[in-house]
Design a protein around this motif. Structure first.
Motif, PDB file in Angstrom:
ATOM      1  N   GLY A   1       0.819  -1.207   0.000  1.00 38.51           N
ATOM      2  CA  GLY A   1       0.000   0.000   0.000  1.00 38.51           C
ATOM      3  C   GLY A   1       0.852   1.255   0.000  1.00 38.51           C
ATOM      4  N   PRO A   2       0.222   2.436   0.001  1.00 35.98           N
ATOM      5  CA  PRO A   2       0.972   3.692  -0.045  1.00 35.98           C
ATOM      6  C   PRO A   2       1.739   4.007   1.228  1.00 35.98           C
TER       7      PRO A   2
ATOM      8  N   MET B   1      -3.673  -0.177   3.231  1.00 35.14           N
ATOM      9  CA  MET B   1      -2.919   1.069   3.177  1.00 35.14           C
ATOM     10  C   MET B   1      -1.466   0.894   3.582  1.00 35.14           C
ATOM     11  N   VAL B   2      -1.213   0.165   4.652  1.00 33.48           N
ATOM     12  CA  VAL B   2       0.116   0.246   5.270  1.00 33.48           C
ATOM     13  C   VAL B   2       0.915  -1.041   5.217  1.00 33.48           C
ATOM     14  N   ASP B   3       0.357  -2.135   4.757  1.00 34.42           N
ATOM     15  CA  ASP B   3       1.092  -3.389   4.868  1.00 34.42           C
ATOM     16  C   ASP B   3       1.082  -4.149   3.554  1.00 34.42           C
TER      17      ASP B   3
ATOM     18  N   LEU C   1      -4.315 -12.519   1.559  1.00 32.88           N
ATOM     19  CA  LEU C   1      -3.615 -12.778   2.815  1.00 32.88           C
ATOM     20  C   LEU C   1      -2.873 -11.505   3.209  1.00 32.88           C
ATOM     21  N   TYR C   2      -3.181 -10.989   4.382  1.00 35.47           N
ATOM     22  CA  TYR C   2      -2.556  -9.750   4.847  1.00 35.47           C
ATOM     23  C   TYR C   2      -1.445 -10.081   5.843  1.00 35.47           C
ATOM     24  N   GLN C   3      -0.294  -9.427   5.655  1.00 37.09           N
ATOM     25  CA  GLN C   3       0.791  -9.620   6.616  1.00 37.09           C
ATOM     26  C   GLN C   3       0.379  -9.104   7.984  1.00 37.09           C
ATOM     27  N   GLY C   4      -0.273  -7.960   8.018  1.00 37.61           N
ATOM     28  CA  GLY C   4      -0.826  -7.475   9.279  1.00 37.61           C
ATOM     29  C   GLY C   4       0.175  -6.760  10.151  1.00 37.61           C
ATOM     30  N   THR C   5      -0.333  -5.821  10.951  1.00 45.24           N
ATOM     31  CA  THR C   5       0.481  -5.139  11.947  1.00 45.24           C
ATOM     32  C   THR C   5       0.257  -5.746  13.324  1.00 45.24           C
TER      33      THR C   5
END
Length: 371
Positions: free
Chosen positions: A77-78, A130-132, A146-150
């Motif tokens: 994401g940006p 947005m961030v990952d 699949l999201y890496q996630g924070t």
């Protein structure tokens, strides 16, 4: 702030997510030792490359067997610093239901106390976009993200086989997603959310009436446009859209994210313990200058001050810590306003970011005096 350390095939990361006013949360993320570190540099098969061997992100859009654009790949994401912090950045006060705005402002004053991520619960998927990093796997009939996630690794299944939403779904964190193609664009509708997540880091709420529509368009091999429309008539007075670019990241892999904060919970008391009367806030509003051409604008809405720096449209909410000191809900930095002998606000000192920065108020002589 973050600290990373690689030990063998294991990645250790600790992030302070609410670094202010005794509301500090620590998270630990672990990459399984069964995943060799070399996977993070393993060449992605089938990637077009330039003469120097680098991925050719400007190559043509790949196609699936049915001729549709193939969205598969790992996408970034940006980055942080925009809608992830405040999803309502572009909205007017009248676009937000009064109860939702009041709850948002209370969460800012509480410095994020009881935020989902402070309790190791997932962020909403717009945040992850947005961030990952996110891996999209496209197959006939369904697409998996699949999201890496924070805080935690999460996943979504988007059914493209023509099925409808469940008639009476059990509310979930990621909702239920169905998709269809409109020409070159994948359109995904998601509903069936619970109301426990926050739409952004600062705390805008939503209800179970939330519906999110995503429009994915892969422009070429390495670039994708994503538009998300958020529609929750119980929290907002109108639907609104967020647009962002996503970039393909070949030759890498996702890391497993596992949240662990059981040792931090007793310290998450939240809040600053102070609150200024609303009628006292206008005296701080105005334009301030760090240096020629480097301006910051202080505005107020409801019971909060907001700081906007330079050309960045993001407005950081500030919670009062005393009559002249405010704390950034997002950054945890402190803004200390200065006054002259008559009580007029003449500037502020920004404590944070590796040092102190002083800003002088423009037009100080005509500002309101302290009552």
């Amino acid at each position: 702030m973050s600290k990373k350390q690689t030990i063998g095939g294991r990645l250790w990361m600790r992030i302070r997510l609410v670094p202010a006013a005794a509301a500090i949360t620590a998270f630990v993320f672990l990459l399984s030792s069964e995943t060799p570190a070399q996977w993070l540099n393993y060449p992605t098969p089938g990637t077009p490359r330039t003469a120097d061997g680098k991925p050719n992100l400007a190559a043509p859009t790949p196609r699936a067997a049915d001729g549709k654009p193939d969205l598969s790949g790992i996408w970034r994401g940006p980055g942080a610093g925009s809608y992830d912090r405040n999803v309502a950045t572009d909205l007017k006060p009248s676009d937000i239901q009064p109860w939702a705005e009041a709850l948002y402002q209370q969460r800012v004053r509480d410095m994020g106390k009881n935020a989902p991520r402070a309790n190791c619960l997932p962020d909403p998927f717009p945040y992850y976009h947005m961030v990952d990093l996110a891996r999209i796997v496209q197959t006939p009939g369904l697409i998996v993200i699949l999201y890496q996630g924070t805080t935690n690794s999460v996943h979504r299944t988007i059914f493209t086989d023509g099925r409808e939403f469940p008639k009476d779904p059990s509310p979930t964190w990621m909702g239920y997603s169905v998709g269809h193609w409109e020409g070159e664009t994948l359109v995904v509708d998601t509903a069936g959310f619970n109301d426990r997540s926050w739409l952004d880091i600062e705390g805008h709420p939503h209800t179970e009436a939330l519906r999110i529509t995503e429009r994915f368009r892969r422009r070429d091999y390495g670039h994708m446009d994503l538009e998300m429309t958020i529609d929750d008539p119980k929290a907002f007075t109108r639907p609104f859209a967020l647009k962002m670019n996503k970039t393909l990241v070949p030759d890498t892999d996702l890391l497993e994210s596992v949240c662990e904060n059981d040792h931090s919970v007793p310290h998450m008391v939240g809040g600053t313990g102070a609150k200024l009367a609303r009628e006292n806030l206008p005296r701080f509003a105005g334009t301030y200058e760090f240096a020629p051409g480097r301006e910051a604008v202080i505005t107020f809405e409801g019971d909060l001050l907001f700081l906007q720096q330079g050309v960045n449209p993001l407005k950081l909410p500030l919670a009062a810590d005393s009559e002249t000191v405010f704390v950034s809900r997002t950054e945890g930095d402190r803004i200390e306003f200065t006054r002259d002998a008559q009580g007029a606000v003449t500037g502020f000192i920004y404590h944070g970011g590796g040092g102190d920065r002083r800003a002088v108020r423009k037009g100080t002589a005509v500002q309101d005096r302290k009552q």
